[in-house]
Design a protein around this motif. Structure first.
Motif, short mmCIF file in Angstrom:
data_model
loop_
_atom_site.label_atom_id
_atom_site.label_comp_id
_atom_site.label_asym_id
_atom_site.label_seq_id
_atom_site.Cartn_x
_atom_site.Cartn_y
_atom_site.Cartn_z
N GLY A 275 4.17 2.92 -16.91
CA GLY A 275 5.45 3.17 -16.27
C GLY A 275 5.65 4.61 -15.82
N LYS A 276 4.74 5.51 -16.19
CA LYS A 276 4.91 6.92 -15.83
C LYS A 276 4.37 7.25 -14.44
CE LYS A 276 5.10 8.79 -20.51
NZ LYS A 276 4.59 9.83 -21.45
N PHE A 277 3.54 6.36 -13.87
CA PHE A 277 2.97 6.62 -12.55
C PHE A 277 3.27 5.43 -11.63
CE2 PHE A 277 0.23 8.89 -15.60
CZ PHE A 277 0.42 10.19 -15.14
N GLU A 278 4.55 5.26 -11.32
CA GLU A 278 4.97 4.08 -10.58
C GLU A 278 4.52 4.07 -9.13
OE1 GLU A 278 9.32 4.01 -9.66
OE2 GLU A 278 9.37 5.63 -11.15
N TYR A 279 4.16 5.25 -8.58
CA TYR A 279 3.69 5.29 -7.19
C TYR A 279 2.17 5.22 -7.08
CZ TYR A 279 8.43 6.64 -5.89
OH TYR A 279 9.80 6.65 -5.69
N LEU A 280 1.49 5.14 -8.23
CA LEU A 280 0.03 5.17 -8.21
C LEU A 280 -0.55 3.97 -7.46
CD1 LEU A 280 -2.49 6.65 -9.07
CD2 LEU A 280 -2.44 5.40 -11.23
N LYS A 281 0.06 2.81 -7.63
CA LYS A 281 -0.50 1.63 -6.98
C LYS A 281 -0.41 1.74 -5.45
CE LYS A 281 3.22 -1.81 -6.57
NZ LYS A 281 3.57 -3.21 -6.88
N TYR A 282 0.59 2.49 -4.96
CA TYR A 282 0.68 2.70 -3.52
C TYR A 282 -0.43 3.63 -3.04
CZ TYR A 282 5.27 0.60 -4.12
OH TYR A 282 6.29 -0.26 -4.43
N GLY A 283 -0.77 4.60 -3.90
CA GLY A 283 -1.89 5.49 -3.58
C GLY A 283 -3.20 4.73 -3.55
N ILE A 284 -3.38 3.84 -4.53
CA ILE A 284 -4.61 3.04 -4.58
C ILE A 284 -4.69 2.12 -3.37
CG2 ILE A 284 -5.84 1.26 -5.89
CD1 ILE A 284 -4.57 2.48 -8.43
N ALA A 285 -3.55 1.54 -2.99
CA ALA A 285 -3.51 0.68 -1.81
C ALA A 285 -3.88 1.47 -0.55
CB ALA A 285 -2.12 0.05 -1.66
N ALA A 286 -3.39 2.71 -0.48
CA ALA A 286 -3.71 3.57 0.67
C ALA A 286 -5.20 3.88 0.72
CB ALA A 286 -2.90 4.87 0.59
N VAL A 287 -5.81 4.06 -0.45
CA VAL A 287 -7.26 4.29 -0.51
C VAL A 287 -8.00 3.07 0.02
CG1 VAL A 287 -9.23 4.55 -2.08
CG2 VAL A 287 -7.19 5.96 -2.39
N LEU A 288 -7.57 1.88 -0.37
CA LEU A 288 -8.21 0.65 0.11
C LEU A 288 -8.08 0.51 1.62
CD1 LEU A 288 -7.21 -1.96 -2.64
CD2 LEU A 288 -9.44 -0.92 -2.26
N VAL A 289 -6.91 0.86 2.15
CA VAL A 289 -6.72 0.81 3.61
C VAL A 289 -7.67 1.78 4.29
CG1 VAL A 289 -5.13 1.30 5.50
CG2 VAL A 289 -4.33 0.01 3.50
N PHE A 290 -7.79 2.98 3.72
CA PHE A 290 -8.67 3.99 4.29
C PHE A 290 -10.12 3.54 4.32
CE2 PHE A 290 -11.59 7.57 3.39
CZ PHE A 290 -11.51 8.21 4.62
#
Length: 309
Positions: free
Chosen positions: A249-264
């Motif tokens: 719960g401390k890194f709630e935006y991390l999954k968006y970062g991981i998703a951005a990596v996958l898109v890249f």
């Protein structure tokens, strides 16, 4: 003896020794690991991967080393997202803390074997059928979209196909019987919740492999680099699990970062026949994306705490 063969031998020796140490240490803790201890162990695993990457640099050159580090960062970031799924699986089956290390052992060993098979197949497919790189690229972008739109709370282990199949084959006990996977009562064999947990973990990792391996193949088609970067990211997952379990719960935006990596990396595969993105630039972009996601999470958490206070 070729340099590649020597590095394969070094790799397996290092992995075997590291896993032995990890199993001894984690068994000593019996699943009760503080955030500080887990952080130290995670740092040790990352340092070990960095040392191996340095060995790759010295023996196979700078290019291969950059490919290794980029592949490792991709796999490790994806592993972080996977660990949150593992946390939900453990919660669903109410796995006691002292039994969680054993489940993670089997999960990691199964992943090591499955990744080898999947990587070999993936490399062969891309080598023989060049159009597969477009399919893999599209798969990664689809996974990214699904990751963003998918509600984590909706994950339901009871809908796992392997678990449903197990219940049809043999009865499943509701309570734990130590670290036994199966027990025999009145001449009848029952599966325990511990075995059901391992089964769901293994099938989940199978799905993770379908997503993660194409991501590394966007960086290199060298089986050695793809496999070693994958395995170095996997073998430290037990420590990573205990760290994230204490920091959920401390890194709630991390999954968006991981998703951005996958898109890249997906886009990188789709344009690979028209433009080659240098590995060094790929590594830089991936690190910047993940760093931004972590920083945004920390700042948001801090702002939220200030508002509450």
């Amino acid at each position: 003896m070729t340099v590649h063969l020597i590095m394969w031998i070094v790799f397996w020796v290092v992995i075997a020794a590291a896993l032995f140490v990890d199993l001894v240490v984690m068994q000593h803790h019996h699943g009760k690991v503080s955030i500080k201890e887990a952080s130290c162990m995670v740092a040790a695993w990352i340092a070990l991967a960095a040392l191996f990457g340095g060995a790759v640099w010295l023996t196979l050159g700078q290019g291969k080393a950059l490919e290794f580090f980029t592949g490792y960062v991709i796999e490790y970031s994806l592993s972080i997202d996977n660990m949150f799924v593992f946390i939900m699986i453990f919660s669903y089956f109410a796995v006691p803390a002292e039994h969680q290390p054993k489940v993670l052992i089997w999960g990691i060993l199964g992943a090591v074997l499955m990744r080898f098979l999947f990587i070999f197949i993936g490399v062969q497919l891309i080598t023989k059928f060049t159009f597969m790189i477009y399919i893999f690229g599209a798969l990664l972008i689809y996974t990214a979209v699904k990751m963003i739109t998918h509600d984590d709370d909706s994950f339901d282990p009871s809908q796992n196909p392997a678990l449903k199949a197990l219940k049809k084959i043999m009865p499943l006990k509701d309570n734990y019987h130590g670290e036994n996977f199966f027990i025999k009562e009145a001449g009848k064999i029952f599966a325990t919740p511990l075995f059901a947990t391992v089964l769901v973990i293994e099938t989940s990792d199978l799905i993770f492999a379908i997503d993660s391996i194409p991501a590394v193949l966007s960086i290199t088609h060298d089986t050695f680099i793809v496999y070693t970067s994958n395995i170095f990211a996997i073998i430290g997952l037990r420590s990573l699990y205990f760290l994230l379990a204490g920091m959920a719960g401390k890194f709630e935006y991390l999954k968006y970062g991981i998703a951005a990596v996958l898109v890249f990396v997906g886009a990188k595969m789709l344009i690979s026949h028209f433009y080659h993105v240098p590995t060094a630039w790929s590594l830089l972009v991936i690190v910047l994306i993940l760093s931004a996601a972590v920083l945004a999470s920390v700042l948001h958490k801090k702002k939220k705490n200030e508002t509450l206070n």
